[in-house]
Motif scaffolding. Sequence first.
Motif, short mmCIF file in Angstrom:
data_model
loop_
_atom_site.label_atom_id
_atom_site.label_comp_id
_atom_site.label_asym_id
_atom_site.label_seq_id
_atom_site.Cartn_x
_atom_site.Cartn_y
_atom_site.Cartn_z
N ILE A 1 -11.08 -8.96 -3.37
CA ILE A 1 -10.36 -7.96 -5.19
C ILE A 1 -10.06 -6.83 -4.61
O ILE A 1 -9.20 -5.27 -5.52
CB ILE A 1 -11.33 -8.60 -6.06
N GLY A 2 -10.98 -5.52 -3.57
CA GLY A 2 -11.49 -4.68 -4.38
C GLY A 2 -9.52 -3.74 -3.16
O GLY A 2 -9.05 -3.01 -4.08
N HIS A 3 -8.96 -4.87 -2.02
CA HIS A 3 -8.01 -4.69 -1.22
C HIS A 3 -6.74 -4.87 -2.37
O HIS A 3 -5.76 -3.54 -2.25
CB HIS A 3 -8.04 -5.09 -0.38
N ALA A 4 -7.16 -5.92 -2.98
CA ALA A 4 -5.52 -5.94 -4.34
C ALA A 4 -5.70 -5.12 -5.48
O ALA A 4 -4.64 -4.65 -5.50
CB ALA A 4 -5.71 -7.54 -4.97
N ARG A 5 -6.59 -5.05 -5.57
CA ARG A 5 -6.70 -3.29 -6.77
C ARG A 5 -7.62 -2.16 -6.55
O ARG A 5 -9.16 -2.65 -6.91
CB ARG A 5 -7.36 -4.93 -8.47
N PRO A 6 -7.52 -1.72 -5.76
CA PRO A 6 -8.27 -0.39 -5.86
C PRO A 6 -8.90 0.37 -6.90
O PRO A 6 -7.74 1.21 -6.83
CB PRO A 6 -7.66 0.04 -4.13
N VAL A 7 -10.33 0.56 -6.38
CA VAL A 7 -10.64 1.64 -7.10
C VAL A 7 -10.14 3.35 -6.81
O VAL A 7 -9.63 4.09 -7.81
CB VAL A 7 -12.24 2.00 -7.93
N PHE A 8 -10.00 3.48 -5.73
CA PHE A 8 -9.41 4.47 -5.73
C PHE A 8 -7.49 5.01 -5.35
O PHE A 8 -7.55 6.10 -5.43
CB PHE A 8 -9.43 4.46 -3.47
N LEU A 9 -6.99 3.92 -5.57
CA LEU A 9 -5.41 4.33 -6.53
C LEU A 9 -5.75 3.46 -7.83
O LEU A 9 -5.24 2.66 -7.97
CB LEU A 9 -4.91 3.26 -5.67
N GLN A 10 -6.40 4.09 -8.23
CA GLN A 10 -6.59 3.75 -10.15
C GLN A 10 -6.20 1.79 -10.26
O GLN A 10 -5.87 2.03 -11.46
CB GLN A 10 -5.84 4.81 -10.75
N PHE A 11 -7.19 1.24 -9.50
CA PHE A 11 -6.81 0.00 -9.97
C PHE A 11 -5.18 -0.58 -9.62
O PHE A 11 -5.07 -1.91 -10.61
CB PHE A 11 -7.00 -0.45 -11.24
N GLN A 12 -4.45 -0.08 -9.35
CA GLN A 12 -2.84 0.00 -9.18
C GLN A 12 -2.89 -0.84 -7.96
O GLN A 12 -3.89 -1.48 -7.23
CB GLN A 12 -2.62 1.24 -8.67
N LYS A 13 -1.60 -1.84 -8.17
CA LYS A 13 -1.40 -2.55 -7.27
C LYS A 13 -1.67 -2.45 -5.80
O LYS A 13 -1.27 -1.58 -5.03
CB LYS A 13 -0.18 -2.99 -7.57
N GLY A 14 -2.63 -3.60 -5.22
CA GLY A 14 -3.13 -2.84 -3.29
C GLY A 14 -2.05 -3.78 -2.15
O GLY A 14 -1.20 -4.19 -2.72
N GLY A 15 -2.54 -4.19 -1.32
CA GLY A 15 -2.05 -5.46 -0.94
C GLY A 15 -2.39 -6.98 -0.45
O GLY A 15 -3.24 -7.10 -1.86
N GLY B 1 6.97 -1.74 -0.80
CA GLY B 1 6.13 -0.96 -2.05
C GLY B 1 4.86 -1.07 -1.70
O GLY B 1 4.14 -0.62 -2.26
N ASN B 2 4.31 -2.43 -0.58
CA ASN B 2 3.38 -2.60 -1.09
C ASN B 2 2.54 -2.16 -0.18
O ASN B 2 3.26 -1.38 0.78
CB ASN B 2 3.30 -3.95 0.03
N ILE B 3 1.08 -1.64 0.14
CA ILE B 3 0.41 -0.67 0.94
C ILE B 3 -0.38 -2.00 2.38
O ILE B 3 -1.51 -1.25 2.13
CB ILE B 3 -0.56 0.16 -0.35
N GLY B 4 0.16 -2.95 1.92
CA GLY B 4 -0.96 -3.71 3.07
C GLY B 4 -0.27 -3.22 4.67
O GLY B 4 1.11 -2.52 4.63
N ALA B 5 -0.56 -3.66 5.39
CA ALA B 5 -0.50 -3.49 6.79
C ALA B 5 1.35 -4.07 7.21
O ALA B 5 1.78 -3.67 7.87
CB ALA B 5 -1.04 -3.99 7.59
N SER B 6 1.38 -4.88 6.50
CA SER B 6 2.95 -5.20 7.48
C SER B 6 4.62 -4.50 6.90
O SER B 6 4.24 -4.52 7.23
CB SER B 6 3.36 -7.16 6.56
N ASN B 7 3.75 -4.24 5.37
CA ASN B 7 4.90 -3.43 5.19
C ASN B 7 4.92 -2.48 5.56
O ASN B 7 5.74 -1.53 5.88
CB ASN B 7 4.53 -2.41 3.31
N VAL B 8 3.47 -1.52 6.32
CA VAL B 8 2.86 -0.36 6.96
C VAL B 8 4.36 -0.37 8.02
O VAL B 8 4.68 0.87 8.86
CB VAL B 8 1.87 0.53 7.26
#
Length: 202
Positions: A89-103, A37-44
């Motif tokens: 911080i932006g990667h972890a809580r991206p504004v473009f995903l409404q501050f939802q969990k990032g990578g 469920g993570n948007i990081g490169a490892s999960n991709v």
Amino acid sequence: MNSALAIVGGYLLGSLPFGYWVPRLVRGEDIRTRGSGNIGASNVFRVYGRSLGVPVALLDVAKGFAAASLGLWAGGALIGVLAASAAMIGHARPVFLQFQKGGKMVATAGGALLALVPLAACFSVAVWLVVFFATRYASLASIVTALALAVFVVAFDYPWPIVVFGVAGATAVIALHHQNIRRLFAGTEHRFELRRTRRVSG
């Protein structure tokens, strides 16, 4: 003013959710519903293999490098560190995903370090590769690399803002891997297969 803009720019660069955008664009799928469920490169990489995992990893590295470079240009080591921290911080809580969990910030931090401390970053990449290919656990490789990075920035006698960034960043990366650490101890952590199994159609 330039320094403030560089820090804000660093956050916006870090917020670019390539791990979400690339699978959405290429496969029409939401990576947050697949794998961990993570948007990081490892999960991709885990879900789609190298064809999408490698581009996402490179893009995440690039945004960290760009953010730190912008900060270095705007105000030297301290602003470079602040812009790099903002990108993480932006990667972890991206504004473009409404501050939802990032990578989990590993690739973005790596890119920032390539700009801030290229020698320590190269040593850290070597550590990651050795641990990953020896164990095939991306999470373990990231944790060990974070620890090694903290040692390198102190040993190489970098300026204090970079030492603080390296140690704090390593601590943050390890903290974000707390679930992976539990799975490693339980023996249930995902281990990468170096050869991707071909999908059976139908």
